[in-house]
Design an enzyme around this catalytic site. Structure first.
Site, PDB file in Angstrom:
ATOM      1  CG  ASN A   7       7.166   1.839  -4.491  1.00  0.00           C
ATOM      2  OD1 ASN A   7       6.308   2.403  -5.174  1.00  0.00           O
ATOM      3  ND2 ASN A   7       6.953   1.453  -3.250  1.00  0.00           N
ATOM      4  NE  ARG A  91       3.137  -0.472  -4.046  1.00  0.00           N
ATOM      5  CZ  ARG A  91       2.639   0.670  -3.583  1.00  0.00           C
ATOM      6  NH1 ARG A  91       3.343   1.778  -3.633  1.00  0.00           N
ATOM      7  NH2 ARG A  91       1.444   0.703  -3.065  1.00  0.00           N
ATOM      8  NE  ARG A 239      -4.894   7.208   1.484  1.00  0.00           N
ATOM      9  CZ  ARG A 239      -4.188   6.132   1.178  1.00  0.00           C
ATOM     10  NH1 ARG A 239      -4.783   5.052   0.724  1.00  0.00           N
ATOM     11  NH2 ARG A 239      -2.875   6.133   1.307  1.00  0.00           N
TER      12      ARG A 239
END
Ligand code: ADP
Length: 396
Positions: A7, A91, A239
């Site tokens: 990943n 991924r 975020r």
């Protein structure tokens, strides 16, 4: 048959090596700070742990360090020779409209993932670098791409389309894609087993540094809080999540450059923006407990936003069989789960306080509730390993 899962994130490479199947974890680790000043390689195998500084300037060097560590570190190391690795599962964050399931990687897959880079400029290039490195360093191993967007390919158009001029969708691909799909799919499949219901109606909440909610009907995703990018939806570490898009014009007209607005929404918003001190939920919650008003507001806003989606998604999946908590916050904070679920008894959501305070995978709802509530630690790598092994055994 050893399967390696890789990943590649924006500055790290996480990996796990499996033996006979996803239950047989042989080694796990991470290289942090790829391309930075002092990359570190953390590696665990058997009862041995390694933590060393490494010279890793790019993803290729990182994957090379990982492959070598698997054959060198441990007593004995999990594999004798890297050539024993039969498959590598990667991924890949963005599969766009093109990939609705995992695929064996060939040249055309690489080209298509590359072309999707404009939709995920931070992630897909790193994922591709990992794919290229693995193909070069383990040329005999079959590569498989597992997409974070694929689970959302079942969203109906009314859930994935935005109410915008039609040609923005056609010409620029502006639509909801959804992210964290590997985690939500893992949770959905695990919940199906635990609830003994092969097609459950669920709301899954992945609450970590990145956070998202997913509505699942008959075992399939029908809505998600994340949008065209992973910026929409819940309040996250840095975020903003949902915001009125007119805020962007307002700030541009006030003279802020686009780069500053982007930074504010992606890297300086969320828990960090609200608390003014940290993006780490545990630290923010500690400060809130100590009386810091801004930190308390950050926690309250985080919880409020989750409840907003929970309510919306309960309606979409009614009658709901299960609400699932996962991710670093969802798995570990009984206080957050309590805040999110308080006062929802009339909706059938009743928490058992003792079960809520427990640990590990478990049901936390009281026997009197009509909706099961579970904590399920997510395990994206095991799902990637499972898809990879399946495609290697039964290629299409
Ligand atoms: P990532 O999205 O990077 O995989 P994680 O799922 O590991 O993130 O979640 C990280 C978040 O989980 C951090 O905000 C961290 O503070 C929070 N967290 C971890 N343990 C706890 C805990 N015991 N209580 C509250 N929050 C926690």
């Amino acid at each position: 048959m050893p399967v390696l899962v890789i990943n590649c994130g924006s500055s790290s490479i996480k990996y796990k090596l499996y033996g006979l199947g996803p239950e047989d974890l042989l080694a796990a680790g991470i290289i942090e700070g790829v391309g930075g000043e002092r990359p570190r390689h953390l590696h665990a195998t058997g009862d041995r742990e390694f933590d060393t500084e490494v010279e890793v300037g790019d993803y290729r060097q990182g994957v090379a360090a990982i492959v070598n560590s698997l054959a060198d570190w441990g007593s004995p190391p999990p594999i004798g020779d890297p050539a024993e690795i039969v498959a590598v599962g990667h991924r890949v964050v963005h599969g766009g409209d093109r990939f609705s399931e995992s695929v064996v990687i060939d040249r055309s897959v690489i080209e298509e993932v590359e072309s999707l880079g404009t939709l995920a400029p931070l992630h897909n290039p790193a994922n591709l670098a990992g794919i290229r490195a693995a193909r070069e360093l383990l040329p005999e191993a079959v590569g498989v791409a597992v997409f974070d967007t694929a689970f959302f390919s079942t969203l109906p158009p009314h859930a994935y389309r935005y109410a915008i001029p039609e040609h923005w969708w056609r010409d620029f691909g502006v639509r909801r894609y959804g992210f964290h799909g590997i985690s939500h799919r893992y949770l959905a499949e695990r919940a199906a087993r635990l609830l003994e219901n092969s097609r459950p109606n669920l709301v899954t909440l992945h609450l970590g540094a990145g956070a998202s909610a997913c509505a699942i009907r008959d075992g399939k995703a029908v809505d998600t809080s994340m949008g065209m990018t992973p910026l929409e939806g819940l309040v996250m570490g840095t975020r903003s999540g949902d915001i009125d898009p007119a805020v962007v014009f307002h700030l541009m007209e006030a003279g802020l450059p686009a780069s500053e607005i982007r930074r504010g929404l992606q890297r300086e918003g969320g828990l960090l923006g609200l608390s003014g001190t940290s993006s780490d939920f545990r630290r923010v919650a500690d400060r809130a407990r100590a009386g810091d008003r801004a930190a308390a507001l950050a926690v309250e806003t985080f919880v409020h936003r989750v409840r907003r989606y929970l309510g919306a998604f309960l309606i979409q999946v009614a009658p709901c069989d299960g609400v699932i908590f996962s991710g670093g916050i969802g798995e570990n904070s009984h206080e957050v789960r309590h805040l999110i679920l308080s006062g929802l008894e009339t909706l059938g959501l009743v928490v058992d306080p003792a079960r809520n305070r427990g640990e590990g995978e478990r049901r936390i709802s009281a026997d009197t509730g009509s909706v099961d509530i579970w904590v399920i630690p997510t395990d994206e790598e095991s799902l990637i390993a499972r898809d990879t092994a399946r495609l290697v055994s039964h290629p299409r």
